[in-house]
Design a protein around this motif. Structure first.
Motif, short mmCIF file in Angstrom:
data_model
loop_
_atom_site.label_atom_id
_atom_site.label_comp_id
_atom_site.label_asym_id
_atom_site.label_seq_id
_atom_site.Cartn_x
_atom_site.Cartn_y
_atom_site.Cartn_z
N GLY A 225 48.86 22.75 -16.74
CA GLY A 225 49.01 22.75 -18.19
C GLY A 225 48.00 21.83 -18.86
O GLY A 225 47.41 22.18 -19.89
N LEU A 226 47.78 20.65 -18.28
CA LEU A 226 46.81 19.71 -18.84
C LEU A 226 45.41 20.28 -18.79
O LEU A 226 44.66 20.19 -19.78
N GLU A 227 45.05 20.89 -17.66
CA GLU A 227 43.72 21.48 -17.54
C GLU A 227 43.54 22.63 -18.52
O GLU A 227 42.46 22.81 -19.08
N GLN A 228 44.61 23.41 -18.73
CA GLN A 228 44.54 24.50 -19.70
C GLN A 228 44.32 23.96 -21.11
O GLN A 228 43.54 24.51 -21.90
N GLU A 229 45.01 22.86 -21.43
CA GLU A 229 44.84 22.24 -22.76
C GLU A 229 43.40 21.75 -22.95
O GLU A 229 42.81 21.94 -24.02
N LYS A 230 42.84 21.11 -21.92
CA LYS A 230 41.47 20.62 -22.01
C LYS A 230 40.49 21.77 -22.20
O LYS A 230 39.57 21.70 -23.01
N PHE A 231 40.74 22.86 -21.44
CA PHE A 231 39.87 24.02 -21.56
C PHE A 231 40.00 24.65 -22.95
O PHE A 231 38.99 24.99 -23.59
N ASP A 232 41.23 24.81 -23.43
CA ASP A 232 41.45 25.43 -24.73
C ASP A 232 40.80 24.63 -25.85
O ASP A 232 40.28 25.21 -26.82
N GLU A 233 40.83 23.29 -25.74
CA GLU A 233 40.20 22.45 -26.76
C GLU A 233 38.70 22.67 -26.79
O GLU A 233 38.10 22.84 -27.86
#
Length: 584
Positions: A225-233
């Motif tokens: 989830g954290l990696e997805q958030e970083k990617f989405d940002e």
């Protein structure tokens, strides 16, 4: 530096890449001139036929019509052949220039020292080597071609139209400077956006690479989830930049369409007035309208090319940024090859800091290591153990002082020959994607099969290699993912055995291994170190008890020196560290 000067500077940097292909470029521009003249011929042919029909119908003969038709067909054949050359050979030339630039960029990156890579993301560099240069192909081919064609059309059309009606021509061309001002304004905006987009896609590539290479850590900590958030940002920032780009492009194209309409109506209205007052003939009026269409088509092509132009210029700019980065470690002009190395290493008053304004990691260090001597470096983290060893092959340059090998200052030797005589086995083993054989042979290009197998035997790796599904031809996977830590380490040791250097650096080579793997690897390392000048960095103090000399290195420098027994008897820092380790 303003945008105009910066752009001219980038163009000057790019022009030398045409040198190898100058005759292709010359013929490409010749073909461009042919296609342009063929296009300009049509309004003149129509003018000839219309003029004959309006002045004297009897002069409009079948012979004249057929001659004009035949001439136009001949021109179209020439235009087709010229266009084929431009589209095929011209584009291939652009691809070759892109290839040359990518070669130069990768070659330059090979020259940059560790300090550059310490501060630069690999994903960003990958983006510059690949994505940033893709647009150079189109730029290299179309930039001179499109501007050349536009220049010919505008100059030739201006001259031809002036012979028909100078006042109407001046009225029509008065709109063009206004269009150019708008084009320059929007071009500057687009260039800023393209540069920002390139930078952001490099950051995004770097973030993706970081996440995917660390996927095992991500999954083990359940942080998808954290990696997805970083990617989405990062992805959202890229979306914002692209959205801004399309808004600028929309304003650009919309204003151009408006100027198209203005030019058409100016020629239609002004031309009709001249026609009414007898200032222009019907044939010339029709030719004017056709020339306007030709000119506007040319301007539209320049407008459409502006996006490619900005992308190409952005790619060249980011290419130049890396090429302008000077390696902070280079061979001296009078550097000579280091030959016949015995292995004596000396540090004379050596200091080192990573940043110009930072604190010294090593401070006025003096050390002499005899040829064949085994030195162990221990001490708390941050004491400079790895740094000291990295200075020997000049991975980093000493801030002050001198490092000598067999009495020769390492700065007076070529880096290639220096590093040929120094072998390194590190904790973090890097295996290249390929076979076991290819990874071992990396230590000595052109090694024979017998040499590779002997190196593997000495490293204690031949047994497990032959048990692999394809033996020495087994594919190890990216970064050697298909092998265990101990297996990878022994292959890296085999690689150094094959290199056969007189000076050896062992940087915590067994610290990440389990007990059984450590035992096997330690045996291999002992065979490798035999007869060589060896620097061993170790946290597992049991692995260095047999060293000829143990140095305790802290931020205060070398605080203790002696054999294992001597240092234990002294009851100092080494004794304390050893007791702490033994109780674990």
């Amino acid at each position: 530096m303003d945008t105009g000067k910066k752009g001219k500077g980038l163009i000057r940097r790019f022009l030398p890449y045409y040198k190898k292909y100058k005759w292709i470029m010359v013929f490409d521009l010749f073909c461009a001139a042919l296609t342009t003249l063929c296009e300009l011929a049509l309004p003149m042919i129509v003018r000839k036929i219309t003029g004959a029909a309006s002045e004297d119908v009897a002069s409009l003969t079948m012979s004249l019509i057929l001659r004009c038709g035949g001439l136009y067909i001949l021109l179209r054949v020439i235009d087709t052949a010229a266009n084929y050359y431009m589209t095929s050979v011209g584009h291939i030339m652009g691809t070759k220039i892109e290839n040359d630039m990518r070669h130069d960029l990768f070659s330059h990156l090979q020259k940059l020292s560790f300090s550059y890579y310490d501060n630069t993301k690999v994903g960003t560099l990958m983006s510059r080597i690949t994505n940033d240069l893709f647009d150079v192909t189109e730029f290299a081919h179309h930039c001179p071609e499109e501007f050349f064609i536009a220049g010919i059309k505008i100059i030739c059309a201006f001259i031809i139209l002036c012979t028909m009606s100078l006042p109407l021509t001046l009225i029509m061309f008065s709109v063009i400077p206004v269009m150019i001002v708008a084009l320059v304004y929007f071009r500057a905006k687009m260039r800023e956006n393209f540069s920002a987009s390139r930078k952001q896609i490099g950051e995004l590539n770097s973030q993706i690479e970081d996440s995917l290479l660390g996927i095992r850590v991500v999954k083990s900590f359940a942080r998808e989830g954290l990696e997805q958030e970083k990617f989405d940002e990062g992805n959202r920032r890229f979306l914002d930049l692209k959205s801004q780009r399309y808004r600028i492009m929309a304003a650009f194209h919309s204003s151009t369409r408006m100027f198209d309409g203005i030019m058409y109506i100016v020629v239609v209205v002004a031309g009709a007035i001249f026609l009414l007052k007898g200032g222009i003939s019907t044939a010339d009026y029709i030719a004017y309208l056709m020339f306007v269409s030709t000119l506007l088509t040319s301007i539209r092509r320049i407008v459409e090319f502006s996006e490619q132009f900005q992308q190409g210029m952005s790619g060249i700019e980011r290419f130049a940024e890396i090429m302008d980065t000077e390696p902070d470690i280079q061979d001296a002009p009078d550097a000579t090859d280091l030959e016949g190395v015995v292995g004596e290493v000396e540090f004379r008053d050596v200091s080192f800091r990573y940043e110009a304004e930072g604190e010294d990691v090593l401070h006025h260090l003096d050390l002499t290591v005899k040829a064949g001597e085994s030195i162990a470096l221990v001490g708390p983290s941050g004491g400079g153990k790895t740094t000291l060893c990295s200075l020997i092959p000049r991975f980093y340059e000493a801030t002050s002082g001198t490092i000598l090998i067999d009495g020769v200052d390492v700065r007076k030797t070529t880096m290639r020959s220096l590093r040929h005589h120094v072998g390194t086995v590190a904790q973090d083993v890097y295996l290249f994607s390929g076979s076991v054989r290819e990874n071992i042979a990396y230590g000595k290009p052109g090694a024979t099969e017998e040499e590779i197998r002997e190196a593997a035997r000495l490293a204690g790796a031949d047994g497990f290699i032959e048990a692999l599904p394809d033996g020495y031809d087994t594919y190890v996977g990216e970064r050697g993912v298909k092998l265990s830590g101990g297996q990878k380490q022994r292959i890296s040791i085999a690689r150094v055995f094959l290199k056969n250097p007189p000076i050896l650096i062992l940087d915590e080579a067994t610290s990440a291994l389990d007990n059984e793997s450590e035992r096997l690897v330690q045996q291999s390392l002992e065979r490798l170190a035999h007869g060589r000048t060896t620097f061993t960095i170790a946290h597992r103090l049991t692995t260095i008890r047999n060293a000829d000399r143990i140095l305790v290195l802290t931020d205060a420098g070398i605080v203790e020196s002696g054999t294992h027994e001597e240092l234990l008897a002294r009851g100092g820092l080494y004794s304390e560290l050893y007791r702490s380790y033994s109780t674990l």
